[in-house]
Design an enzyme around this catalytic site. Structure first.
Site, PDB file in Angstrom:
ATOM      1  N   LYS A  66     -37.471  17.336  17.645  1.00 35.20           N
ATOM      2  CA  LYS A  66     -38.374  17.886  16.581  1.00 35.20           C
ATOM      3  C   LYS A  66     -39.220  16.878  15.894  1.00 35.20           C
ATOM      4  CE  LYS A  66     -34.288  20.793  15.996  1.00 35.20           C
ATOM      5  NZ  LYS A  66     -34.941  21.994  16.472  1.00 35.20           N
ATOM      6  N   TRP A  69     -26.573  25.627  12.441  1.00 36.78           N
ATOM      7  CA  TRP A  69     -26.091  24.426  12.740  1.00 36.78           C
ATOM      8  C   TRP A  69     -24.860  23.637  12.293  1.00 36.78           C
ATOM      9  CZ3 TRP A  69     -27.635  23.666  17.419  1.00 36.78           C
ATOM     10  CH2 TRP A  69     -28.808  24.293  17.978  1.00 36.78           C
ATOM     11  N   ASP A 111     -26.355  15.651  10.146  1.00 45.51           N
ATOM     12  CA  ASP A 111     -27.246  15.896  11.155  1.00 45.51           C
ATOM     13  C   ASP A 111     -28.600  16.105  10.624  1.00 45.51           C
ATOM     14  OD1 ASP A 111     -28.385  17.052  13.286  1.00 45.51           O
ATOM     15  OD2 ASP A 111     -27.079  18.914  13.301  1.00 45.51           O
TER      16      ASP A 111
END
Length: 359
Positions: free
Chosen positions: A196, A102, A172
């Site tokens: 999530k 990511w 993030d």
């Protein structure tokens, strides 16, 4: 209904109490005669949902008054590009720490808007640890420093907030937001996809300090402009109303558990138990440096990979879902976000022990 435990990395499981409340309110939200899906986002009913959503998130994360809370479409992935487009201002460089898949995606997205300085990377060890802070090469002329506190795929997590001096810190937090206490005031910008730890897919939250907005590139469409979205309370266009509603229910559920402090203790216990079971096993192992192990995403491999298919099929038969590791790294992965009860982790540990005993 068949009892299952969903270990998906995202979209992930939701608290059962949230699903039951959504089910009960599906056709008629609190006597309004409407489903939330049908409501005007400008109507009094939905405006009350939106206000509670924002107020609860500000309370749970202790977001200071000089930060805006935005709920935007496009998920966290869209923010990979929109962050530099919004906060670079007159600068041309941004620093990034590369700790996994990511981070790499965020770097790729930023390169269309600025010169990316990779201040540190753990690529050489296959992203199994976090680079030592003393090795970071930070460009003081950069607009900000970006990092990914928890890497969903590789299973590494920062245990502390890094000190980067005067540079705005951008994070993030898609896969660990609301899972542990953080001091929001140490960040310039926090962003996260909702699918999530916060609710279903369909939105991203952006928490941005006031001094970082108002710098957007003129070519940036209004819909992606943080300042313009803030002025319209994230309703410059029709928002993802049902996602907002469900995220709001998750936040109310979290408050009922005792808030972030309480859920952090539960998360610590879950992760400690699962890692202990893996470390004591002759069949399973975790490749991540112990100090950098994620509480949210636990990857593990079998010493005999010919057993992988049998492990996954048996697990599914017994109600343990989505344990297959990401295709880029293989093996297994158990994502144990806030909604995963301790009973689910204990049941998984028992299953793993039994599978090892019989194989």
């Amino acid at each position: 209904m068949t009892k299952v435990y969903n270990f998906s990395a995202g979209p992930s499981m939701l608290p059962q109490a949230v699903l039951k409340q959504a089910q009960a309110e599906m056709l008629d939200w609190q006597g309004s005669g409407m489903s939330v899906m049908e409501m005007s986002h400008r109507g009094a009913e939905f405006m009350s949902i939106a206000k509670t959503l924002h107020d609860d998130l500000r309370e749970l994360m202790a977001v200071p008054d000089n930060y805006q809370i935005l709920f935007l479409q496009g998920g966290a992935t869209a923010q990979f590009s929109f962050i530099p487009a919004n906060i670079l201002g007159d600068k041309h460089k941004a620093c990034y720490i590369n700790t996994g898949a990511w981070s790499e995606k965020a770097i790729k997205g930023a390169k269309s808007y600025c010169d990316v300085v990779v201040s540190a990377t753990s690529e050489a060890n296959n992203f199994t640890s976090i680079p030592e802070r003393s090795t970071w090469n930070i460009d003081e002329q950069a607009a900000y420093l970006h990092y990914t506190p928890n890497e969903t795929i590789h299973g590494v997590e920062f245990q502390d907030i890094p000190d980067v001096g005067d540079l705005p810190l951008v994070a993030d937090m898609s896969s660990n937001i609301l899972s542990r206490h953080i001091d929001v005031s140490k960040f310039g910008l926090i962003y996260a996809g909702t699918q999530k730890n916060m609710g279903p897919a369909g939105a991203a939250v952006v928490i941005v300090r006031d001094d970082l907005i108002g710098k957007a590139q003129k070519s940036l469409p209004d819909i992606f402009n943080y300042e313009k979205q803030a002025k319209q309370e994230s309703m410059l266009n029709t928002p993802a109303t049902y996602t907002w509603y469900l995220v709001g229910l998750v936040l109310q559920w979290l408050k009922a558990q005792g808030g972030v402090a309480a859920i952090e203790q539960i998360n610590q216990r879950k992760a400690k138990s699962l890692y202990a079971a893996i470390d004591q096993s002759a069949l399973y192992s975790n490749p991540v440096a112990v100090a950098d192990r994620s509480r949210m995403n636990v990857p593990f491999i079998l010493s005999d990979d010919t057993l992988d298919k049998a492990f996954l099929s048996t697990a599914k038969e017994q109600g343990f879902l989505a344990l297959k590791g990401h295709r880029s790294v293989g093996g297994m992965r158990a994502s144990i976000y806030n909604a995963m009860p301790e009973s689910g982790v204990e049941a998984l540990i028992q299953f793993m022990a039994e599978f090892e005993r019989t194989h």
